[in-house]
Design an enzyme around this catalytic site. Structure first.
Site, PDB file in Angstrom:
ATOM      1  N   HIS A   1       7.071  43.375  47.750  1.00  0.00           N
ATOM      2  CA  HIS A   1       8.161  42.703  46.702  1.00  0.00           C
ATOM      3  C   HIS A   1       9.646  41.876  47.788  1.00  0.00           C
ATOM      4  CE1 HIS A   1      11.745  42.437  44.506  1.00  0.00           C
ATOM      5  NE2 HIS A   1      11.335  42.001  43.751  1.00  0.00           N
TER       6      HIS A   1
ATOM      7  N   ASP B   1      10.178  51.546  49.114  1.00  0.00           N
ATOM      8  CA  ASP B   1      10.667  51.159  47.456  1.00  0.00           C
ATOM      9  C   ASP B   1       9.857  51.615  46.579  1.00  0.00           C
ATOM     10  OD1 ASP B   1      10.852  49.643  45.499  1.00  0.00           O
ATOM     11  OD2 ASP B   1      10.344  47.816  47.224  1.00  0.00           O
TER      12      ASP B   1
ATOM     13  N   GLN C   1       9.082  50.491  41.378  1.00  0.00           N
ATOM     14  CA  GLN C   1       8.252  50.804  40.547  1.00  0.00           C
ATOM     15  C   GLN C   1       7.461  51.898  40.708  1.00  0.00           C
ATOM     16  OE1 GLN C   1       7.593  48.025  38.246  1.00  0.00           O
ATOM     17  NE2 GLN C   1       9.301  46.784  39.291  1.00  0.00           N
TER      18      GLN C   1
ATOM     19  N   LYS D   1      15.260  50.441  36.038  1.00  0.00           N
ATOM     20  CA  LYS D   1      14.129  50.071  35.713  1.00  0.00           C
ATOM     21  C   LYS D   1      13.375  51.295  35.795  1.00  0.00           C
ATOM     22  CE  LYS D   1      12.461  46.940  39.242  1.00  0.00           C
ATOM     23  NZ  LYS D   1      12.443  45.552  38.764  1.00  0.00           N
TER      24      LYS D   1
ATOM     25  N   CYS E   1       8.147  37.426  42.224  1.00  0.00           N
ATOM     26  CA  CYS E   1       9.435  37.710  43.848  1.00  0.00           C
ATOM     27  C   CYS E   1       8.200  38.336  45.107  1.00  0.00           C
ATOM     28  CB  CYS E   1      10.298  38.784  43.198  1.00  0.00           C
ATOM     29  SG  CYS E   1      11.305  38.142  42.368  1.00  0.00           S
TER      30      CYS E   1
HETATM   31  N1  PMP Z   1      10.733  46.131  44.706  1.00  0.00           N
HETATM   32  C1  PMP Z   1      10.214  46.369  44.094  1.00  0.00           C
HETATM   33  C2  PMP Z   1       8.638  46.850  44.249  1.00  0.00           C
HETATM   34  C3  PMP Z   1      10.189  45.799  42.434  1.00  0.00           C
HETATM   35  O1  PMP Z   1       9.453  45.611  41.006  1.00  0.00           O
HETATM   36  C4  PMP Z   1      11.912  45.508  42.144  1.00  0.00           C
HETATM   37  C5  PMP Z   1      12.771  44.681  41.099  1.00  0.00           C
HETATM   38  N2  PMP Z   1      11.088  43.429  40.666  1.00  0.00           N
HETATM   39  C6  PMP Z   1      12.669  45.721  43.706  1.00  0.00           C
HETATM   40  C7  PMP Z   1      12.633  46.005  44.910  1.00  0.00           C
HETATM   41  C8  PMP Z   1      13.912  44.993  43.530  1.00  0.00           C
HETATM   42  O2  PMP Z   1      14.684  45.494  42.445  1.00  0.00           O
HETATM   43  P1  PMP Z   1      16.357  45.228  42.065  1.00  0.00           P
HETATM   44  O3  PMP Z   1      15.886  43.875  41.404  1.00  0.00           O
HETATM   45  O4  PMP Z   1      16.561  46.130  40.724  1.00  0.00           O
HETATM   46  O5  PMP Z   1      17.094  45.626  43.059  1.00  0.00           O
END
Ligand code: PMP
Length: 406
Positions: A123, A200, A203, A226, A364
């Site tokens: 991401h 990270d 998910q 999440k 993203c």
């Molecule tokens: N890493 C991954 C794999 C994600 O899916 C996301 C959120 N889409 C993030 C990081 C970032 O999370 P946040 O926007 O809650 O900071």
């Protein structure tokens, strides 16, 4: 005992509603999950009864709030089964956690020619902070490849590791492919190379893939929203001694030991990284969300979520023209897909017209879109409160939409 989503749904009033397109089917959980009543009520109760600023004033409400905030921190560590040498820094979410690692670890310990290993499935939150770090330090980014089924190519990752590898930072689960990476194996690779390992967990944490003692990483970043908790809140769970060696993050109140015009000394972690008034109620509600997760039968939920994923996969495989992105053996319950030449936004708009909420776009993860040779996709992401009937309905509607365009 089998897991009963219909009973759990009663805890999530938002799910029981009609939207313009009909009965709501919420399949956008990977973007943000809905909140159970216990979390909503906990946050409201906290503001109604206990709220004040923390760590500062010598009065009853401040004491109560401080205790609630620090108890929340303890609960986060307990939920993630973090060994004693870890602490939890409250952050705004996974993005902020990863930025803290890249900025405060990366910029302190990396120099020209050092290497950072990421993967093709990251991401932007686990790419851009490292690009900034590389820009400022002269370090290089190496990118581990994915296999055709969307699994991480571990052999390729191993081949990238060398004497200059300082950090490996990988998603535990991909927000596009759904792939669950073998983080314990990557941790061993990092350790052997003498590199730091950052996970990270944005998910993976919502799906109970959250045992830090098994992952054995140095850093684990996740977001409360999440995990059925509030937005603007998250945690960076990390080894305390590494955090204490790192540069500080933002400066301000609470993160200092002493301030004078001659200079300032800083507190140890976690406070070192928590300048200013934090999201106190957010931390309390985050812990409540994790308590809610812990009240469920974890293995039954995993089995159930796999069932949702299998049912959706089976259906989508039968729809002509639909291609699933990511068919790794271990996945979180999400499916990204493309439908021939039909634009992903058209598909998601048509699904919305039937009450079905999915995500569409690049998620993203633009570098991954380039690897896959696409501009974007639709993504249906499920949670334990979704039902098999919803999956059937979604597949039926998708099938009609694809036929309509054909
Ligand atoms: N890493 C991954 C794999 C994600 O899916 C996301 C959120 N889409 C993030 C990081 C970032 O999370 P946040 O926007 O809650 O900071």
């Amino acid at each position: 005992m089998a897991f009963d989503a219909k009973i759990i749904r009663e805890e999530f009033p938002i799910l029981d509603q009609e939207v313009e397109g009909g009965k709501l089917v919420y399949f956008d959980n990977a973007a943000s999950a809905q909140k159970p009543l216990s979390v909503i009520e906990k946050e409201a109760q906290f503001y109604k009864k206990d709220f004040s600023n923390i760590h500062r004033s010598a009065h009853e409400l401040s004491r109560r709030s401080t205790i609630a905030f620090e108890e929340a921190r303890k609960y986060v560590l307990k939920h993630f089964n973090a060994p004693k040498n870890y602490t939890a820094v409250f952050t705004r979410g996974a993005t902020e956690g990863l930025n803290i690692v890249a900025r405060c670890f990366g910029e302190k310990f990396l120099s020209e020619g050092d290497e950072i290993i990421l993967s093709e499935m990251e991401h932007h939150a686990n790419i851009v902070p490292w690009q900034l770090c590389a820009m400022r330090t002269g370090a290089k980014i190496k990118v581990a490849k994915i296999l055709p089924d969307g699994s991480l190519d571990i052999e390729n990752l191993k081949s990238l590791v060398g004497a200059r590898t300082k950090i490996i930072s990988i998603a535990h689960a991909s927000n596009v492919l759904g792939t669950i990476n073998d983080v314990a194996e990557i941790s061993r690779i990092a350790k052997k190379a003498g590199a730091v390992f950052c996970v990270d967990g944005a998910q993976s944490a919502p799906h109970f893939l959250d045992d830090i003692s098994e992952i054995e990483c140095d850093f684990f970043a996740c977001s409360a929203h999440k995990c059925y908790g509030p937005t603007g809140e998250g945690a960076l769970i990390a080894k305390t001694d590494i955090l204490n060696e790192m540069d500080v993050w933002q400066g301000g109140g609470d993160m200092i030991e002493n301030v004078s015009w001659e200079g300032t000394t800083f507190r140890n972690a976690p406070e070192r990284f928590e300048a200013g008034t934090p999201n106190i109620a957010g931390a309390v509600a985050f812990a409540e969300a994790l308590k809610f997760m812990d009240s469920l039968d974890k293995s039954a939920v995993r089995v159930y979520e796999d069932e949702l994923l299998k049912r959706a996969t089976d259906h989508l495989m039968k729809i002509e023209g639909v291609k699933i992105l990511g068919t790794a053996p271990q996945k979180v319950p999400l499916i990204s897909f493309v439908c021939g030449n039909i634009h992903h936004n058209d598909i998601s708009t048509m699904l919305d017209a039937n009450g079905i909420a999915v995500r569409s776009g690049h998620h993203c993860a633009e570098p991954l879109m380039n690897t896959l040779g696409i501009k974007g996709s639709c993504r249906a992401s499920m949670a334990f409160y979704n039902t098999l009937e919803e999956v059937d309905y979604f597949a039926k509607k998708l099938s009609s939409i694809v036929k309509l365009f054909a």
